[in-house]
Design a protein around this motif. Structure first.
Motif, mmCIF file in Angstrom:
data_model
loop_
_atom_site.group_PDB
_atom_site.id
_atom_site.type_symbol
_atom_site.label_atom_id
_atom_site.label_comp_id
_atom_site.label_asym_id
_atom_site.label_seq_id
_atom_site.Cartn_x
_atom_site.Cartn_y
_atom_site.Cartn_z
ATOM 1 N N SER A 82 9.875 -10.042 -5.193
ATOM 2 C CA SER A 82 8.473 -10.197 -5.593
ATOM 3 C C SER A 82 8.105 -9.340 -6.796
ATOM 4 N N SER A 83 8.833 -8.253 -7.022
ATOM 5 C CA SER A 83 8.544 -7.339 -8.123
ATOM 6 C C SER A 83 9.752 -6.426 -8.272
ATOM 7 N N THR A 84 9.561 -5.259 -8.834
ATOM 8 C CA THR A 84 10.625 -4.269 -8.954
ATOM 9 C C THR A 84 10.249 -3.017 -8.172
ATOM 10 N N TYR A 85 11.260 -2.233 -7.867
ATOM 11 C CA TYR A 85 11.008 -0.953 -7.197
ATOM 12 C C TYR A 85 10.331 0.009 -8.177
ATOM 13 N N ALA A 86 9.411 0.809 -7.669
ATOM 14 C CA ALA A 86 8.757 1.818 -8.499
ATOM 15 C C ALA A 86 8.388 3.016 -7.640
ATOM 16 N N LYS A 87 8.511 4.200 -8.191
ATOM 17 C CA LYS A 87 8.110 5.397 -7.463
ATOM 18 C C LYS A 87 6.874 6.003 -8.113
ATOM 19 N N ASP A 88 6.229 6.891 -7.378
ATOM 20 C CA ASP A 88 5.028 7.582 -7.852
ATOM 21 C C ASP A 88 3.958 6.604 -8.318
ATOM 22 N N VAL A 89 3.684 5.627 -7.463
ATOM 23 C CA VAL A 89 2.618 4.665 -7.751
ATOM 24 C C VAL A 89 1.387 5.024 -6.921
ATOM 25 N N LYS A 90 0.292 4.398 -7.247
ATOM 26 C CA LYS A 90 -0.941 4.613 -6.503
ATOM 27 C C LYS A 90 -1.037 3.595 -5.381
ATOM 28 N N LEU A 91 -1.412 4.044 -4.208
ATOM 29 C CA LEU A 91 -1.600 3.132 -3.079
ATOM 30 C C LEU A 91 -2.870 2.318 -3.322
ATOM 31 N N PRO A 92 -2.757 0.984 -3.411
ATOM 32 C CA PRO A 92 -3.946 0.162 -3.670
ATOM 33 C C PRO A 92 -5.001 0.330 -2.578
ATOM 34 N N ALA A 93 -6.225 0.199 -2.972
ATOM 35 C CA ALA A 93 -7.330 0.356 -2.020
ATOM 36 C C ALA A 93 -7.289 -0.709 -0.930
ATOM 37 N N ASP A 94 -6.736 -1.890 -1.252
ATOM 38 C CA ASP A 94 -6.706 -2.968 -0.264
ATOM 39 C C ASP A 94 -5.379 -3.053 0.491
ATOM 40 N N ALA A 95 -4.504 -2.057 0.309
ATOM 41 C CA ALA A 95 -3.236 -2.056 1.050
ATOM 42 C C ALA A 95 -3.515 -1.939 2.545
ATOM 43 N N VAL A 96 -2.649 -2.561 3.329
ATOM 44 C CA VAL A 96 -2.829 -2.606 4.786
ATOM 45 C C VAL A 96 -1.811 -1.698 5.459
ATOM 46 N N ASP A 97 -2.291 -0.797 6.288
ATOM 47 C CA ASP A 97 -1.412 0.109 7.025
ATOM 48 C C ASP A 97 -0.803 -0.635 8.214
ATOM 49 N N THR A 98 0.526 -0.720 8.261
ATOM 50 C CA THR A 98 1.180 -1.384 9.394
ATOM 51 C C THR A 98 1.112 -0.549 10.659
ATOM 52 N N GLY A 99 0.887 0.760 10.486
ATOM 53 C CA GLY A 99 0.922 1.671 11.631
ATOM 54 C C GLY A 99 2.312 2.165 11.943
ATOM 55 N N TYR A 100 3.325 1.707 11.209
ATOM 56 C CA TYR A 100 4.703 2.105 11.469
ATOM 57 C C TYR A 100 5.019 3.396 10.717
ATOM 58 N N ARG A 101 5.746 4.274 11.397
ATOM 59 C CA ARG A 101 6.085 5.585 10.857
ATOM 60 C C ARG A 101 7.575 5.855 11.091
#
Length: 293
Positions: free
Chosen positions: A237-256
């Motif tokens: 779907s895209s490329t790997y990237a580090k040190d990015v900003k977590l989008p405001a609409d990202a969904v937490d799966t609850g998995y740790r």
């Protein structure tokens, strides 16, 4: 799903009948077999040590060939894996004892099964059932058998790795995730592992969501690829990237997992993994699993 049945009674084995160390043969590692289990089984296995695989395991099932080892399980959920070692093929001579046969199988790899903590649950004729128990219930089983070549593993079966004790989960080749309350989550819902060294993918990590437990793929995979080893794979779907900003609409799966949090893009096209220090990585997604031959 509890597979134990009420078939004919067989006598429990005495642990003393099996040597826990080999003499001139295969070494039996410390801890592989427990002489004095911390908890007695709530319901000792009373079924056969050789049987057909239960009907619910069809030809495409990951449980195909599990036979009597499947019957010995006492899973909280569905069984995870099973099989016949004989079907996998082995021209080696057998081991000198049942304990050595178990040690050989453990050394060759028990898939995603514990590599220690087994006890002798039942011995009848030329077969021995080794059980790995949690709270007195069998979560993994290996049946070894004796023939003219000696002793060798015959069938094996296991519950989902999330049902193993934490110290055994930590020794697996896969990573078992937890929920937000720290409880292990079934690998049918989420699981990750490091890439294969023989494909030079050992720097990559793969996480699968909703892969199911019946052998039929219906999930989605996300890839951590800090060295770009997988950049040429189609369908990402895209490329790997580090040190990015977590989008405001990202969904937490609850998995740790080990301080990491797994988040998904709103459309599930890629994942975001935030570590304990708050750093965020973007992992590209793929609808079909990536394979390494």
């Amino acid at each position: 799903m509890r597979l134990r049945n009420g078939l004919r009674r067989v006598a429990p084995a005495a642990v003393g009948m099996l040597a826990l160390t080999a003499c001139g043969g295969t070494e039996v590692p410390d801890g592989l077999i427990v002489a004095k289990p911390s908890a007695a089984p709530a319901h000792p296995y009373s079924g056969p040590l050789k049987a057909r695989t239960p009907e619910q395991a069809d030809e495409d099932s990951p449980l195909e060939g599990g036979g009597a080892a499947l019957l010995a399980l006492e899973c909280a959920g569905r069984p995870h894996d099973a099989g016949s070692v004989a079907d996998e093929g082995s021209g080696d001579d057998g081991a000198g004892s049942a304990a050595e046969a178990l040690a050989r199988q453990a050394a060759d790899g028990l898939d995603d099964m514990p590599d220690r903590g087994y006890r002798v649950e039942t011995r009848t004729g030329h077969r021995v059932l080794y059980s790995y128990d949690v709270a007195g219930r069998t979560r993994a089983a290996v049946i070894v058998a004796e023939d003219r070549r000696g002793w060798s593993a015959e069938t094996y079966a296991s519950c989902d790795p999330s049902e193993f004790r934490a110290r055994e989960r930590a020794r697996l080749s896969i990573l078992v995730w937890q929920d937000a309350r720290g409880r292990p989550v079934s690998t049918a819902k989420v699981v990750s592992w490091m890439g294969a060294e023989h494909c030079d993918w050992q720097s990559a990590e793969f996480v699968t969501l909703d892969g199911g437990d019946d052998g039929r793929w219906r999930g989605r995979q996300y890839l951590r690829d800090p060295e770009g080893k997988l950049a040429d794979i189609d369908g990402l779907s895209s490329t790997y990237a580090k040190d990015v900003k977590l989008p405001a609409d990202a969904v937490d799966t609850g998995y740790r997992q080990d301080g990491r949090e797994l988040w998904l893009a709103r459309d599930k096209s890629w994942a975001y993994v935030r570590d304990a220090d708050g750093a965020v990585e973007r992992w590209p997604g793929r609808k079909e699993p990536v394979g390494c031959m």
